[in-house]
Scaffold this motif. Structure first.
Motif, mmCIF file in Angstrom:
data_model
loop_
_atom_site.group_PDB
_atom_site.id
_atom_site.type_symbol
_atom_site.label_atom_id
_atom_site.label_comp_id
_atom_site.label_asym_id
_atom_site.label_seq_id
_atom_site.Cartn_x
_atom_site.Cartn_y
_atom_site.Cartn_z
ATOM 1 N N GLN A 60 6.818 17.067 -8.430
ATOM 2 C CA GLN A 60 5.971 18.035 -9.118
ATOM 3 C C GLN A 60 4.576 18.053 -8.510
ATOM 4 O OE1 GLN A 60 6.244 16.507 -13.112
ATOM 5 N NE2 GLN A 60 8.127 17.631 -13.539
ATOM 6 N N PRO A 61 3.832 19.115 -8.730
ATOM 7 C CA PRO A 61 2.468 19.163 -8.199
ATOM 8 C C PRO A 61 1.530 18.247 -8.987
ATOM 9 C CG PRO A 61 2.917 21.116 -9.506
ATOM 10 C CD PRO A 61 4.223 20.355 -9.406
ATOM 11 N N VAL A 62 0.494 17.803 -8.334
ATOM 12 C CA VAL A 62 -0.561 17.037 -8.992
ATOM 13 C C VAL A 62 -1.376 18.009 -9.828
ATOM 14 C CG1 VAL A 62 -2.641 15.674 -8.588
ATOM 15 C CG2 VAL A 62 -0.612 15.312 -7.166
ATOM 16 N N MET A 99 0.841 -1.180 0.000
ATOM 17 C CA MET A 99 0.000 0.000 0.000
ATOM 18 C C MET A 99 0.887 1.245 0.000
ATOM 19 S SD MET A 99 -3.137 1.099 2.517
ATOM 20 C CE MET A 99 -2.315 0.486 3.937
ATOM 21 N N ILE A 100 0.437 2.276 -0.684
ATOM 22 C CA ILE A 100 1.161 3.532 -0.797
ATOM 23 C C ILE A 100 0.765 4.436 0.371
ATOM 24 C CG2 ILE A 100 1.562 5.527 -2.299
ATOM 25 C CD1 ILE A 100 2.502 2.723 -3.365
ATOM 26 N N ALA A 101 1.736 5.106 0.954
ATOM 27 C CA ALA A 101 1.490 5.939 2.136
ATOM 28 C C ALA A 101 0.798 7.260 1.808
ATOM 29 C CB ALA A 101 2.807 6.205 2.870
ATOM 30 N N TRP A 102 0.880 7.736 0.561
ATOM 31 C CA TRP A 102 0.259 9.008 0.209
ATOM 32 C C TRP A 102 -1.264 8.878 0.275
ATOM 33 C CZ3 TRP A 102 3.620 8.379 -4.589
ATOM 34 C CH2 TRP A 102 4.915 8.848 -4.359
ATOM 35 N N PRO A 103 -1.929 9.798 0.941
ATOM 36 C CA PRO A 103 -3.402 9.777 0.931
ATOM 37 C C PRO A 103 -3.911 10.033 -0.490
ATOM 38 C CG PRO A 103 -2.557 11.269 2.624
ATOM 39 C CD PRO A 103 -1.390 10.852 1.781
ATOM 40 N N ILE A 104 -5.000 9.395 -0.834
ATOM 41 C CA ILE A 104 -5.549 9.531 -2.184
ATOM 42 C C ILE A 104 -5.886 10.994 -2.490
ATOM 43 C CG2 ILE A 104 -7.968 9.063 -1.601
ATOM 44 C CD1 ILE A 104 -6.166 7.596 -4.654
ATOM 45 N N ASP A 157 -4.216 13.491 -1.856
ATOM 46 C CA ASP A 157 -2.993 14.182 -2.277
ATOM 47 C C ASP A 157 -2.552 13.776 -3.681
ATOM 48 O OD1 ASP A 157 -2.986 15.361 0.205
ATOM 49 O OD2 ASP A 157 -1.327 14.159 0.989
ATOM 50 N N LEU A 158 -3.264 12.823 -4.286
ATOM 51 C CA LEU A 158 -2.850 12.294 -5.584
ATOM 52 C C LEU A 158 -3.792 12.640 -6.723
ATOM 53 C CD1 LEU A 158 -1.773 8.731 -4.426
ATOM 54 C CD2 LEU A 158 -0.287 10.689 -4.901
ATOM 55 N N ILE A 159 -5.022 13.005 -6.407
ATOM 56 C CA ILE A 159 -5.994 13.314 -7.458
ATOM 57 C C ILE A 159 -6.576 14.702 -7.217
ATOM 58 C CG2 ILE A 159 -6.515 10.883 -7.884
ATOM 59 C CD1 ILE A 159 -9.123 11.233 -6.386
ATOM 60 N N PRO A 160 -6.940 15.394 -8.291
ATOM 61 C CA PRO A 160 -7.474 16.749 -8.137
ATOM 62 C C PRO A 160 -8.982 16.763 -7.851
ATOM 63 C CG PRO A 160 -7.194 16.274 -10.445
ATOM 64 C CD PRO A 160 -6.702 15.063 -9.683
ATOM 65 N N HIS A 161 -9.422 15.906 -6.943
ATOM 66 C CA HIS A 161 -10.820 15.840 -6.538
ATOM 67 C C HIS A 161 -10.882 16.207 -5.054
ATOM 68 C CE1 HIS A 161 -10.666 13.356 -10.101
ATOM 69 N NE2 HIS A 161 -11.978 13.315 -10.155
ATOM 70 N N VAL A 173 -6.616 6.247 -12.858
ATOM 71 C CA VAL A 173 -5.653 6.813 -13.809
ATOM 72 C C VAL A 173 -5.139 8.157 -13.284
ATOM 73 C CG1 VAL A 173 -5.407 7.761 -16.146
ATOM 74 C CG2 VAL A 173 -6.567 5.560 -15.793
ATOM 75 N N ALA A 174 -6.024 8.960 -12.708
ATOM 76 C CA ALA A 174 -5.596 10.235 -12.113
ATOM 77 C C ALA A 174 -4.610 9.987 -10.976
ATOM 78 C CB ALA A 174 -6.805 11.017 -11.617
ATOM 79 N N ALA A 175 -4.865 8.953 -10.172
ATOM 80 C CA ALA A 175 -3.948 8.611 -9.078
ATOM 81 C C ALA A 175 -2.596 8.167 -9.629
ATOM 82 C CB ALA A 175 -4.555 7.532 -8.188
ATOM 83 N N PHE A 176 -2.609 7.465 -10.769
ATOM 84 C CA PHE A 176 -1.359 7.078 -11.428
ATOM 85 C C PHE A 176 -0.554 8.329 -11.766
ATOM 86 C CE2 PHE A 176 0.960 6.597 -15.413
ATOM 87 C CZ PHE A 176 1.822 5.555 -15.102
ATOM 88 N N ALA A 177 -1.205 9.306 -12.390
ATOM 89 C CA ALA A 177 -0.522 10.554 -12.751
ATOM 90 C C ALA A 177 -0.044 11.274 -11.494
ATOM 91 C CB ALA A 177 -1.452 11.447 -13.567
#
Length: 156
Positions: free
Chosen positions: A75-77, A1-6, A8-12, A62-66
């Motif tokens: 870089q920023p999301v 599992m990835i430690a980054w909260p979701i 912080d990974l998607i622009p939602h 896919v957004a989380a992948f980016a």
């Protein structure tokens, strides 16, 4: 599992975040997971999600992948766009409340202009959905949006 909260990974934000977590990712793929919880924006009266929401679950993956790729590069999301889907197929009409779903997205194409294609699969107990997502992430999303002409409204 990835430690980054979701978040912080998607622009939602808020109730629009439907995916719970990133399980794993690499240079070309991502695995995400969620549990269907009643009471959300898209839930049916029985707490289930309609199967067509599978497209949004795939798109958020896919957004989380980016987002993961951006975080790795420091870089920023940034905002991306779902341009369309092809061959969406699902063997059920809805995803029952309490069901754990896993999404796998595999990048099959990406070019320097920001266009990409992902082969996505969503699975759960007795559930399988798949689709090909066409996406676009402009190299400078903020500048891209700022350059869009303003729409004027007219009142009669």
């Amino acid at each position: 599992m990835i430690a980054w909260p979701i978040a912080d990974l998607i622009p939602h934000a808020g109730d629009m975040i439907l995916v719970d977590q990133v399980l794993a990712f690499d240079d070309d793929s991502i695995h995400t997971q969620l549990v269907v919880r009643p009471g959300g924006l898209f839930n049916r009266e029985d707490g289930s999600l309609p199967a067509w929401i599978g497209i949004e679950l795939m798109a958020q993956s896919v957004a989380a992948f980016a987002g993961c790729q951006a975080r790795l590069r420091g870089q920023p999301v940034e905002l991306g766009f779902l341009l369309g889907t092809r061959k969406f197929e699902c063997n059920v009409e809805h995803f029952p409340a309490g069901t754990e779903l896993t999404i796998h997205g595999l990048r099959s194409l990406q070019d320097d202009s920001g266009m990409g294609v992902f082969e996505c699969h969503l699975t759960g107990p007795g559930i399988h959905a798949q689709a090909r997502l066409n996406v676009y992430r402009p190299p400078q999303a903020a500048e891209y949006l700022a350059a869009a002409p303003a729409q004027e409204s007219s009142h009669d």
